[in-house]
Design a protein around this motif. Structure first.
Motif, PDB file in Angstrom:
ATOM      1  N   GLY A 178       6.557 -13.413 -10.747  1.00 56.16           N
ATOM      2  CA  GLY A 178       6.572 -12.210 -11.583  1.00 56.16           C
ATOM      3  C   GLY A 178       5.529 -11.179 -11.211  1.00 56.16           C
ATOM      4  N   ALA A 179       4.621 -11.509 -10.295  1.00 55.82           N
ATOM      5  CA  ALA A 179       3.590 -10.542  -9.892  1.00 55.82           C
ATOM      6  C   ALA A 179       4.193  -9.470  -8.982  1.00 55.82           C
ATOM      7  CB  ALA A 179       2.456 -11.260  -9.175  1.00 55.82           C
ATOM      8  N   VAL A 180       3.568  -8.286  -8.983  1.00 57.88           N
ATOM      9  CA  VAL A 180       4.049  -7.158  -8.185  1.00 57.88           C
ATOM     10  C   VAL A 180       2.979  -6.791  -7.153  1.00 57.88           C
ATOM     11  CG1 VAL A 180       4.807  -4.763  -8.214  1.00 57.88           C
ATOM     12  CG2 VAL A 180       5.440  -6.296 -10.095  1.00 57.88           C
ATOM     13  N   SER A 181       3.389  -6.678  -5.895  1.00 54.88           N
ATOM     14  CA  SER A 181       2.452  -6.337  -4.824  1.00 54.88           C
ATOM     15  C   SER A 181       2.414  -4.828  -4.607  1.00 54.88           C
ATOM     16  CB  SER A 181       2.865  -7.028  -3.524  1.00 54.88           C
ATOM     17  OG  SER A 181       2.107  -6.540  -2.450  1.00 54.88           O
ATOM     18  N   SER A 182       1.241  -4.319  -4.214  1.00 59.35           N
ATOM     19  CA  SER A 182       1.084  -2.895  -3.918  1.00 59.35           C
ATOM     20  C   SER A 182       0.879  -2.665  -2.427  1.00 59.35           C
ATOM     21  CB  SER A 182      -0.103  -2.327  -4.709  1.00 59.35           C
ATOM     22  OG  SER A 182      -1.283  -3.053  -4.429  1.00 59.35           O
ATOM     23  N   ILE A 183       1.381  -3.573  -1.582  1.00 58.89           N
ATOM     24  CA  ILE A 183       1.163  -3.496  -0.152  1.00 58.89           C
ATOM     25  C   ILE A 183       1.690  -2.186   0.438  1.00 58.89           C
ATOM     26  CG2 ILE A 183       3.321  -4.740   0.353  1.00 58.89           C
ATOM     27  CD1 ILE A 183       0.097  -4.856   2.446  1.00 58.89           C
ATOM     28  N   LYS A 184       2.687  -1.565  -0.176  1.00 55.38           N
ATOM     29  CA  LYS A 184       3.278  -0.348   0.375  1.00 55.38           C
ATOM     30  C   LYS A 184       2.501   0.920   0.008  1.00 55.38           C
ATOM     31  CE  LYS A 184       6.641  -2.402   2.489  1.00 55.38           C
ATOM     32  NZ  LYS A 184       6.623  -2.458   3.969  1.00 55.38           N
ATOM     33  N   ASN A 185       1.484   0.800  -0.830  1.00 58.25           N
ATOM     34  CA  ASN A 185       0.682   1.972  -1.180  1.00 58.25           C
ATOM     35  C   ASN A 185      -0.006   2.548   0.064  1.00 58.25           C
ATOM     36  OD1 ASN A 185       1.456   1.337  -3.739  1.00 58.25           O
ATOM     37  ND2 ASN A 185      -0.609   1.057  -4.569  1.00 58.25           N
ATOM     38  N   SER A 186      -0.156   3.863   0.100  1.00 57.59           N
ATOM     39  CA  SER A 186      -0.714   4.525   1.278  1.00 57.59           C
ATOM     40  C   SER A 186      -2.125   4.052   1.602  1.00 57.59           C
ATOM     41  CB  SER A 186      -0.712   6.042   1.070  1.00 57.59           C
ATOM     42  OG  SER A 186      -1.491   6.397  -0.066  1.00 57.59           O
ATOM     43  N   GLU A 187      -2.887   3.645   0.598  1.00 54.37           N
ATOM     44  CA  GLU A 187      -4.265   3.216   0.828  1.00 54.37           C
ATOM     45  C   GLU A 187      -4.333   1.920   1.637  1.00 54.37           C
ATOM     46  OE1 GLU A 187      -6.176   1.658  -2.915  1.00 54.37           O
ATOM     47  OE2 GLU A 187      -4.246   2.290  -3.739  1.00 54.37           O
ATOM     48  N   TYR A 188      -3.204   1.221   1.729  1.00 52.61           N
ATOM     49  CA  TYR A 188      -3.169  -0.038   2.466  1.00 52.61           C
ATOM     50  C   TYR A 188      -2.472   0.123   3.815  1.00 52.61           C
ATOM     51  CZ  TYR A 188      -4.364  -1.700  -2.179  1.00 52.61           C
ATOM     52  OH  TYR A 188      -4.973  -1.878  -3.394  1.00 52.61           O
ATOM     53  N   LYS A 189      -2.509   1.313   4.363  1.00 57.22           N
ATOM     54  CA  LYS A 189      -1.812   1.573   5.625  1.00 57.22           C
ATOM     55  C   LYS A 189      -2.355   0.695   6.750  1.00 57.22           C
ATOM     56  CE  LYS A 189      -0.191   5.401   8.490  1.00 57.22           C
ATOM     57  NZ  LYS A 189      -0.228   6.858   8.737  1.00 57.22           N
ATOM     58  N   LYS A 190      -3.672   0.457   6.754  1.00 54.66           N
ATOM     59  CA  LYS A 190      -4.261  -0.388   7.795  1.00 54.66           C
ATOM     60  C   LYS A 190      -3.720  -1.808   7.703  1.00 54.66           C
ATOM     61  CE  LYS A 190      -7.421   0.525  10.146  1.00 54.66           C
ATOM     62  NZ  LYS A 190      -7.570   1.033  11.515  1.00 54.66           N
ATOM     63  N   PHE A 191      -3.592  -2.329   6.474  1.00 55.32           N
ATOM     64  CA  PHE A 191      -2.981  -3.639   6.283  1.00 55.32           C
ATOM     65  C   PHE A 191      -1.555  -3.630   6.799  1.00 55.32           C
ATOM     66  CE2 PHE A 191      -5.492  -5.864   2.635  1.00 55.32           C
ATOM     67  CZ  PHE A 191      -6.484  -6.187   3.543  1.00 55.32           C
ATOM     68  N   ASP A 192      -0.842  -2.552   6.510  1.00 60.19           N
ATOM     69  CA  ASP A 192       0.562  -2.450   6.906  1.00 60.19           C
ATOM     70  C   ASP A 192       0.687  -2.506   8.430  1.00 60.19           C
ATOM     71  OD1 ASP A 192       3.278  -2.184   6.103  1.00 60.19           O
ATOM     72  OD2 ASP A 192       3.252  -0.117   6.791  1.00 60.19           O
ATOM     73  N   TYR A 193      -0.223  -1.834   9.126  1.00 62.20           N
ATOM     74  CA  TYR A 193      -0.182  -1.858  10.592  1.00 62.20           C
ATOM     75  C   TYR A 193      -0.404  -3.282  11.099  1.00 62.20           C
ATOM     76  CZ  TYR A 193      -1.271  -0.973  15.467  1.00 62.20           C
ATOM     77  OH  TYR A 193      -1.273  -1.003  16.831  1.00 62.20           O
ATOM     78  N   LEU A 194      -1.425  -3.959  10.592  1.00 65.51           N
ATOM     79  CA  LEU A 194      -1.682  -5.334  11.003  1.00 65.51           C
ATOM     80  C   LEU A 194      -0.489  -6.222  10.694  1.00 65.51           C
ATOM     81  CD1 LEU A 194      -5.388  -6.006   9.962  1.00 65.51           C
ATOM     82  CD2 LEU A 194      -4.450  -6.026  12.262  1.00 65.51           C
ATOM     83  N   HIS A 195       0.094  -6.007   9.507  1.00 64.52           N
ATOM     84  CA  HIS A 195       1.223  -6.822   9.095  1.00 64.52           C
ATOM     85  C   HIS A 195       2.381  -6.690  10.070  1.00 64.52           C
ATOM     86  CE1 HIS A 195       4.666  -8.216   6.743  1.00 64.52           C
ATOM     87  NE2 HIS A 195       3.810  -8.866   6.005  1.00 64.52           N
ATOM     88  N   GLN A 196       2.584  -5.517  10.592  1.00 65.61           N
ATOM     89  CA  GLN A 196       3.693  -5.284  11.521  1.00 65.61           C
ATOM     90  C   GLN A 196       3.404  -5.759  12.934  1.00 65.61           C
ATOM     91  OE1 GLN A 196       4.632  -1.121  11.315  1.00 65.61           O
ATOM     92  NE2 GLN A 196       5.066  -1.158   9.141  1.00 65.61           N
ATOM     93  N   GLU A 197       2.141  -5.664  13.373  1.00 71.62           N
ATOM     94  CA  GLU A 197       1.823  -5.885  14.789  1.00 71.62           C
ATOM     95  C   GLU A 197       1.316  -7.301  15.120  1.00 71.62           C
ATOM     96  OE1 GLU A 197       2.580  -3.733  17.073  1.00 71.62           O
ATOM     97  OE2 GLU A 197       3.305  -2.318  15.573  1.00 71.62           O
ATOM     98  N   ILE A 198       0.753  -7.996  14.138  1.00 72.93           N
ATOM     99  CA  ILE A 198       0.272  -9.351  14.399  1.00 72.93           C
ATOM    100  C   ILE A 198       1.457 -10.299  14.552  1.00 72.93           C
ATOM    101  CG2 ILE A 198      -1.031 -11.295  13.422  1.00 72.93           C
ATOM    102  CD1 ILE A 198      -2.789  -9.030  14.361  1.00 72.93           C
ATOM    103  N   PRO A 199       1.455 -11.217  15.520  1.00 80.29           N
ATOM    104  CA  PRO A 199       2.535 -12.206  15.642  1.00 80.29           C
ATOM    105  C   PRO A 199       2.781 -12.939  14.330  1.00 80.29           C
ATOM    106  CG  PRO A 199       1.128 -12.292  17.552  1.00 80.29           C
ATOM    107  CD  PRO A 199       0.459 -11.352  16.591  1.00 80.29           C
ATOM    108  N   GLN A 200       4.036 -13.248  14.077  1.00 78.42           N
ATOM    109  CA  GLN A 200       4.450 -13.718  12.756  1.00 78.42           C
ATOM    110  C   GLN A 200       4.679 -15.242  12.687  1.00 78.42           C
ATOM    111  OE1 GLN A 200       5.391 -11.164  10.031  1.00 78.42           O
ATOM    112  NE2 GLN A 200       3.918 -10.216  11.416  1.00 78.42           N
ATOM    113  N   ALA A 201       4.441 -15.757  11.485  1.00 75.97           N
ATOM    114  CA  ALA A 201       4.927 -17.087  11.114  1.00 75.97           C
ATOM    115  C   ALA A 201       6.255 -16.896  10.396  1.00 75.97           C
ATOM    116  CB  ALA A 201       3.925 -17.782  10.199  1.00 75.97           C
ATOM    117  N   PHE A 202       7.210 -17.763  10.655  1.00 73.92           N
ATOM    118  CA  PHE A 202       8.531 -17.619  10.077  1.00 73.92           C
ATOM    119  C   PHE A 202       8.906 -18.837   9.246  1.00 73.92           C
ATOM    120  CE2 PHE A 202       8.561 -14.936  13.840  1.00 73.92           C
ATOM    121  CZ  PHE A 202       9.156 -13.767  13.363  1.00 73.92           C
ATOM    122  N   LYS A 203       9.791 -18.602   8.262  1.00 81.62           N
ATOM    123  CA  LYS A 203      10.308 -19.714   7.459  1.00 81.62           C
ATOM    124  C   LYS A 203      11.320 -20.517   8.260  1.00 81.62           C
ATOM    125  CE  LYS A 203       9.500 -18.158   2.778  1.00 81.62           C
ATOM    126  NZ  LYS A 203      10.090 -17.835   1.460  1.00 81.62           N
TER     127      LYS A 203
END
Length: 258
Positions: A233-258
């Motif tokens: 039920g929690a809501v994430s604010s990862i898409k907020n503009s202030e977290y753009k640096k996080f967003d870049y890392l999230h996209q570019e770092i190699p991923q773990a998959f389910k």
């Protein structure tokens, strides 16, 4: 006199070429390298660290690791309060659960330092153990596994030649992980700065604050059911503009998959 100088020049150059061409003959064999790494780090059963971005002091990534299990919390600190932006738990390169729910999540930044089991690590990186060389990284003499001299376009691991701690990893996506400013933490010699160089030219520098080594991390931190109950039920604010640096890392770092 001139002829003597020419002879000396060619003799010196010949010695250099012979030493360079024979260097692999004196390179320690891979089992020996693995053992030396394990002697230094294999007794680390668990760790906890906070990684902060140099150019944005409010954003940090908290990492726990125990055996082959990991947990991450990406946090934004605001004054005396903090907000959890996203989180995940996993095992090796597999994602077990995340907040917000998604099918992939960036691997732990420390995954590319020493995740344990060197030979398995090299295999996962796609390193060709038959290729090896001696090179310098700045002033540090290095054993390079996976590449010959100036071959920077293939997966490789750079170890300090005498102390066997990782100084650089280049992964299958040609991302460079540079580990810097090693210093003693308890009985271990650990890096305190990480700089990641991305193929398109961008780089991000981070500070590593070690919060615990073999300090008894509870198993509940890696429990999938408890994790899902906590963030239901929690809501994430990862898409907020202030977290753009996080967003870049999230996209570019190699991923773990389910």
């Amino acid at each position: 006199m001139k002829n003597n100088k020419i002879r000396i020049f060619f003799f010196t150059w010949l010695v250099f070429l012979l030493a360079f061409s024979c260097s692999s003959a004196f390179f320690p064999d891979i089992p020996e390298v693995s053992k030396n790494m394990e002697d230094r780090y294999a007794s680390i059963d668990s760790l906890k660290a906070d990684i902060s971005l140099r150019d944005n002091s409010t954003l940090r990534i908290r990492i726990w690791r125990k055996d082959n299990k990991w947990r991450q919390e990406w946090i934004s600190k605001k004054g005396n309060s903090s907000e959890l932006v996203q989180a995940a738990i996993g095992r090796e390169r597999r994602l077990l659960a995340s907040f917000p729910e998604k099918s992939s999540f960036p691997l732990s930044l420390l995954h590319f330092w020493y995740p344990g089991h060197p030979s398995k690590f090299w295999q996962n990186l796609g390193i060709n153990k038959e290729k090896k060389s001696y090179q310098f990284l700045g002033k540090n003499p290095c054993l390079v596994i996976g590449a010959e001299y100036k071959e920077m376009d293939r997966p490789q691991l750079w170890l300090h030649k005498e102390k066997y701690f990782p100084l650089q990893v280049i992964n299958w996506e040609k991302i460079k992980w540079r580990w810097k400013e090693y210093a003693a933490v308890g009985n271990y010699f650990l890096p305190h700065v990480l700089q990641i160089y991305f193929p398109e030219g961008k780089n991000i520098k981070m500070d590593i604050a070690w919060k615990g080594i073999n300090s008894g991390i509870p198993e509940r931190l890696f429990d999938v059911q408890k994790f899902r109950e906590k963030y239901s039920g929690a809501v994430s604010s990862i898409k907020n503009s202030e977290y753009k640096k996080f967003d870049y890392l999230h996209q570019e770092i190699p991923q773990a998959f389910k």
